[in-house]
Design a protein around this motif. Sequence first.
Motif, PDB file in Angstrom:
ATOM      1  N   THR A  80       0.832  -1.208   0.000  1.00 27.17           N
ATOM      2  CA  THR A  80       0.000   0.000   0.000  1.00 27.17           C
ATOM      3  C   THR A  80       0.862   1.253   0.000  1.00 27.17           C
ATOM      4  O   THR A  80       0.591   2.223  -0.730  1.00 27.17           O
ATOM      5  CB  THR A  80      -0.927   0.001   1.224  1.00 27.17           C
ATOM      6  OG1 THR A  80      -1.717  -1.193   1.220  1.00 27.17           O
ATOM      7  CG2 THR A  80      -1.851   1.204   1.200  1.00 27.17           C
ATOM      8  N   SER A  81       1.921   1.255   0.794  1.00 26.34           N
ATOM      9  CA  SER A  81       2.812   2.419   0.838  1.00 26.34           C
ATOM     10  C   SER A  81       3.531   2.609  -0.495  1.00 26.34           C
ATOM     11  O   SER A  81       3.772   3.754  -0.918  1.00 26.34           O
ATOM     12  CB  SER A  81       3.829   2.261   1.971  1.00 26.34           C
ATOM     13  OG  SER A  81       4.623   1.104   1.782  1.00 26.34           O
ATOM     14  N   GLN A  82       3.855   1.518  -1.177  1.00 28.63           N
ATOM     15  CA  GLN A  82       4.490   1.638  -2.488  1.00 28.63           C
ATOM     16  C   GLN A  82       3.559   2.322  -3.485  1.00 28.63           C
ATOM     17  O   GLN A  82       3.975   3.224  -4.234  1.00 28.63           O
ATOM     18  CB  GLN A  82       4.886   0.253  -2.999  1.00 28.63           C
ATOM     19  CG  GLN A  82       6.094  -0.345  -2.296  1.00 28.63           C
ATOM     20  CD  GLN A  82       6.398  -1.751  -2.774  1.00 28.63           C
ATOM     21  OE1 GLN A  82       5.547  -2.408  -3.377  1.00 28.63           O
ATOM     22  NE2 GLN A  82       7.607  -2.222  -2.507  1.00 28.63           N
ATOM     23  N   GLY A 131       2.149   7.153  -6.564  1.00 29.61           N
ATOM     24  CA  GLY A 131       1.142   8.142  -6.943  1.00 29.61           C
ATOM     25  C   GLY A 131       1.554   9.551  -6.561  1.00 29.61           C
ATOM     26  O   GLY A 131       1.389  10.502  -7.344  1.00 29.61           O
ATOM     27  N   PHE A 132       2.107   9.706  -5.371  1.00 31.87           N
ATOM     28  CA  PHE A 132       2.542  11.030  -4.915  1.00 31.87           C
ATOM     29  C   PHE A 132       3.682  11.558  -5.781  1.00 31.87           C
ATOM     30  O   PHE A 132       3.686  12.731  -6.188  1.00 31.87           O
ATOM     31  CB  PHE A 132       2.973  10.945  -3.452  1.00 31.87           C
ATOM     32  CG  PHE A 132       3.517  12.233  -2.905  1.00 31.87           C
ATOM     33  CD1 PHE A 132       2.666  13.284  -2.591  1.00 31.87           C
ATOM     34  CD2 PHE A 132       4.885  12.408  -2.719  1.00 31.87           C
ATOM     35  CE1 PHE A 132       3.167  14.486  -2.095  1.00 31.87           C
ATOM     36  CE2 PHE A 132       5.389  13.598  -2.224  1.00 31.87           C
ATOM     37  CZ  PHE A 132       4.526  14.641  -1.906  1.00 31.87           C
ATOM     38  N   VAL A 180       5.809  15.237 -10.007  1.00 30.47           N
ATOM     39  CA  VAL A 180       6.498  15.419 -11.291  1.00 30.47           C
ATOM     40  C   VAL A 180       5.606  16.160 -12.274  1.00 30.47           C
ATOM     41  O   VAL A 180       6.045  17.085 -12.985  1.00 30.47           O
ATOM     42  CB  VAL A 180       6.926  14.052 -11.858  1.00 30.47           C
ATOM     43  CG1 VAL A 180       7.434  14.198 -13.282  1.00 30.47           C
ATOM     44  CG2 VAL A 180       7.994  13.429 -10.970  1.00 30.47           C
ATOM     45  N   LEU A 181       4.332  15.781 -12.330  1.00 30.08           N
ATOM     46  CA  LEU A 181       3.411  16.464 -13.238  1.00 30.08           C
ATOM     47  C   LEU A 181       3.233  17.928 -12.846  1.00 30.08           C
ATOM     48  O   LEU A 181       3.106  18.811 -13.707  1.00 30.08           O
ATOM     49  CB  LEU A 181       2.056  15.746 -13.232  1.00 30.08           C
ATOM     50  CG  LEU A 181       2.046  14.333 -13.839  1.00 30.08           C
ATOM     51  CD1 LEU A 181       0.675  13.699 -13.672  1.00 30.08           C
ATOM     52  CD2 LEU A 181       2.434  14.377 -15.316  1.00 30.08           C
ATOM     53  N   GLY A 182       3.230  18.205 -11.533  1.00 31.71           N
ATOM     54  CA  GLY A 182       3.115  19.590 -11.086  1.00 31.71           C
ATOM     55  C   GLY A 182       4.331  20.408 -11.463  1.00 31.71           C
ATOM     56  O   GLY A 182       4.221  21.583 -11.842  1.00 31.71           O
TER      57      GLY A 182
END
Length: 250
Positions: free
Chosen positions: A12-14, A19-20, A25-27
């Motif tokens: 789950t942490s992976q 996702g974060f 990167v997109l930001g």
Amino acid sequence: MTDHQKEIALRTSQLLLFGFVGLVVLGLWEVDLGGLLVGAGFLGIVVGLAARQTLGSLIAGFVLMFSRPFTIGDWVQVGDEEGIVTDITIFNTRLENFDGEYVIIPNDRVSDRAITNRSQKGLLRIRVDVGIDYTADPECAQQAAIEAISQLSEVVDAPPPQVFPKEFGDSAVVLEMRFWVDHPTPPRKWKAVSAVVSSVKTAFEEEDIKIPFPQRELTGRAETGGFRVHDGAASSDDRADATPEARGND
């Protein structure tokens, strides 16, 4: 925290970390997230149609991780496959069967089949049938079997072993012996069954309780004269009574 819970937390942490990082990167690239989400929606439809089984296994993998019908090291049966669970991933479950073979089952197949977990309770009841002669006393045989099973170290004392008359067999009255083993594994089960069979056989021999082998009773009809058994060769009178067909066969 158990190994299973650690594995769920790790996976789950992976996903959250990936996702974060992707959003950061997109930001930094000042990407229009609205248009990206629309494109991702269409892409998701295409990928979903092309990889339905893989996505089904992925979703089923997360369901299995949270529902926990079994953990690594459990003795389970999934459909027709039986063995020890050696690994659980988000896509498949791996079992080692009793021949030393590894069986890999997609998680979507695991989730839609009956799962029998023989390790989860920590106790396993085993049933073994034994036949006694029709001339034997069933109550005496029951008591002898219970005493023979109770003294074995391979069998737990609680719940206690039980022996019940089960059915009338072709050549014997069948008794069903029920006993429990703790920390069940295939070797412990086979060892307990072997010990019970040997101990009960010895007890029956000491009590002169016969375990019969398959047998048949033959009777003849009155109109055919019945059966006649001779110690030696047929006498001349017997051969004279035989039909022409029988003499021809001789």
